[in-house]
Design a protein around this motif. Sequence first.
Motif, PDB file in Angstrom:
ATOM      1  N   TRP A 295      -5.758  14.573 -52.962  1.00  0.00           N
ATOM      2  CA  TRP A 295      -5.356  15.467 -53.981  1.00  0.00           C
ATOM      3  C   TRP A 295      -5.828  16.807 -53.461  1.00  0.00           C
ATOM      4  O   TRP A 295      -5.098  17.819 -53.765  1.00  0.00           O
ATOM      5  N   ASN A 296      -6.914  16.867 -52.507  1.00  0.00           N
ATOM      6  CA  ASN A 296      -7.388  18.128 -52.207  1.00  0.00           C
ATOM      7  C   ASN A 296      -6.182  18.807 -51.125  1.00  0.00           C
ATOM      8  O   ASN A 296      -6.512  20.124 -51.007  1.00  0.00           O
ATOM      9  N   SER A 297      -5.421  18.114 -50.611  1.00  0.00           N
ATOM     10  CA  SER A 297      -4.637  18.691 -49.459  1.00  0.00           C
ATOM     11  C   SER A 297      -3.064  18.754 -50.326  1.00  0.00           C
ATOM     12  O   SER A 297      -2.240  19.220 -49.423  1.00  0.00           O
ATOM     13  N   HIS A 298      -3.010  18.401 -51.458  1.00  0.00           N
ATOM     14  CA  HIS A 298      -1.773  18.993 -52.246  1.00  0.00           C
ATOM     15  C   HIS A 298      -1.275  20.296 -52.192  1.00  0.00           C
ATOM     16  O   HIS A 298      -2.363  21.038 -52.569  1.00  0.00           O
ATOM     17  N   ALA A 299      -0.253  20.821 -52.316  1.00  0.00           N
ATOM     18  CA  ALA A 299       0.315  22.168 -52.610  1.00  0.00           C
ATOM     19  C   ALA A 299      -0.260  22.550 -53.832  1.00  0.00           C
ATOM     20  O   ALA A 299      -0.532  23.722 -54.112  1.00  0.00           O
ATOM     21  N   ASP A 300      -0.180  21.560 -54.879  1.00  0.00           N
ATOM     22  CA  ASP A 300      -0.991  22.045 -56.368  1.00  0.00           C
ATOM     23  C   ASP A 300      -1.717  21.021 -56.736  1.00  0.00           C
ATOM     24  O   ASP A 300      -1.374  20.073 -57.506  1.00  0.00           O
ATOM     25  N   PRO A 301      -2.929  20.907 -56.217  1.00  0.00           N
ATOM     26  CA  PRO A 301      -3.748  19.889 -56.505  1.00  0.00           C
ATOM     27  C   PRO A 301      -4.182  19.672 -58.187  1.00  0.00           C
ATOM     28  O   PRO A 301      -4.261  18.544 -58.335  1.00  0.00           O
ATOM     29  N   PHE A 302      -4.016  20.688 -58.783  1.00  0.00           N
ATOM     30  CA  PHE A 302      -4.310  20.535 -60.282  1.00  0.00           C
ATOM     31  C   PHE A 302      -3.083  20.095 -60.866  1.00  0.00           C
ATOM     32  O   PHE A 302      -3.205  20.177 -62.350  1.00  0.00           O
ATOM     33  N   GLY A 303      -1.972  20.135 -60.260  1.00  0.00           N
ATOM     34  CA  GLY A 303      -0.830  19.602 -60.836  1.00  0.00           C
ATOM     35  C   GLY A 303      -0.860  18.287 -61.511  1.00  0.00           C
ATOM     36  O   GLY A 303      -0.031  17.949 -62.274  1.00  0.00           O
ATOM     37  N   MET A 304      -1.512  17.449 -60.664  1.00  0.00           N
ATOM     38  CA  MET A 304      -1.676  16.141 -60.669  1.00  0.00           C
ATOM     39  C   MET A 304      -0.340  15.458 -60.863  1.00  0.00           C
ATOM     40  O   MET A 304       0.135  14.367 -61.434  1.00  0.00           O
ATOM     41  N   ALA A 305       0.624  15.776 -59.977  1.00  0.00           N
ATOM     42  CA  ALA A 305       1.904  15.245 -59.690  1.00  0.00           C
ATOM     43  C   ALA A 305       1.805  13.739 -59.237  1.00  0.00           C
ATOM     44  O   ALA A 305       1.014  13.437 -58.264  1.00  0.00           O
ATOM     45  N   PRO A 306       2.628  12.785 -59.509  1.00  0.00           N
ATOM     46  CA  PRO A 306       2.711  11.600 -58.766  1.00  0.00           C
ATOM     47  C   PRO A 306       3.196  11.457 -57.358  1.00  0.00           C
ATOM     48  O   PRO A 306       2.723  10.854 -56.583  1.00  0.00           O
ATOM     49  N   GLY A 307       3.889  12.593 -56.993  1.00  0.00           N
ATOM     50  CA  GLY A 307       4.462  12.770 -55.673  1.00  0.00           C
ATOM     51  C   GLY A 307       3.686  13.706 -54.898  1.00  0.00           C
ATOM     52  O   GLY A 307       3.007  14.433 -55.319  1.00  0.00           O
ATOM     53  N   TYR A 308       3.476  13.439 -53.589  1.00  0.00           N
ATOM     54  CA  TYR A 308       2.712  14.285 -52.774  1.00  0.00           C
ATOM     55  C   TYR A 308       3.675  15.253 -52.258  1.00  0.00           C
ATOM     56  O   TYR A 308       4.603  15.088 -51.440  1.00  0.00           O
TER      57      TYR A 308
END
Length: 413
Positions: A266-279
């Motif tokens: 989750w820390n490398s996600h483009a929107d980490p706090f969006g909590m989206a199921p897709g990466y």
Amino acid sequence: MLPDEAALAVRAAELDAADRLAAVRRRFVLHSGTDESGGGDRPEQVYLDGNSLGALSTGVLPRLTEVITREWGELRIRSWEESGWWTAPERVGDRIAPLVGAAPGQVVVGDSTSVNVFKALVAAVRMAPRGRDEILVDAATFPTDGYIARSAARLTGHTVRALPAAELAAEAGPRTAVALVNHVDFRTGRLHDLRGITAALHRAGALAAWDLCHSAGALPVALDADGVDFAVGCTYKYLNGGPGAPAYLYVRRDLQPRFDSPLPGWNSHADPFGMAPGYEPADGAPRGRVGTPEILSLLALDAALDVWDDVAVPDVRDKSLGLTDFFLECVAALAPAGRVESITPRAHAERGSQVSLRCAGAGDVMRELTARGVVGDYRRPDVLRFGFTPLYTRYTDALRAARELAAVLEGTG
């Protein structure tokens, strides 16, 4: 004191007096020389194991005290933004970048060296064209690198071929996806040709991944100039980040959009706090992050890096070569003939910042040296290792280590 030893003592004092890095030693917490048993003074400890764990710098304790008492104790969750915790992996990475010859935005700090090796290798084979199904590894590599390479190969349908580092350039071919190479051999202290091997791998159409654990902070590294694709390294040796300090990952800027991490956290996600199921991966260096940063150890490392603010890496390299040359000279002059043999290259272009000596009964010899206040380490079955950290090691330390080694060998002959 024998005539040879007296002459070496004079030279050691002269070299220490001329040392451009002498003042940096005061930035570290080193043995005071006081005998805690109450028996009076004893010689200051000579610490020659900075190639395993660097010494504590004086700025770390005040910084961690601030982090724990105020940032964690008072601000608590607010510190992720107000104290800059969230951006620390890239900020500290940018502080390491000049020490490895990288422009900002290409180094991220977090996880262990082993985890970062895994990220780099899997990402590299995913980038490779179809048909490139081989990972080359340095046959003398630190064992974990080999373990990780074989695991990455099993997971990606590749094979691993282990070769002496000097043969990797010639052996890379149309099946090679990536080669993992140690910049400095952890046993012998041999320095490998980063520029030449990288160029040869590229000519063969392969990528280059380098392990800098035993070189960064001890000698110049030029990742950008030499075209390295990936690099990893620990921070608890010559960077003095402390036991278990987080490692770092370098991904060359033009490869970052193609960097497909096998550990998409989750820390490398483009929107980490969006909590989206897709990466969706972040842009740039944050793409190398995984989970929540190791804040206490990360900020201890940040404080430890302060010692480098006015230190030139070429000066570090000059002193490293001077120290290792002098130590080898002292050992040759003082140690009993035939008892130790250097397996560290004499040529400066092939030497890191340690001296490894082959010695019968190496484990017992090192234990006795440690009891006498000279701390190095050994690698089974018969290798004594002495790591020279130019930021705090003196020429007089090198002489004393050789003198104590000679005394131990005389007593065990």
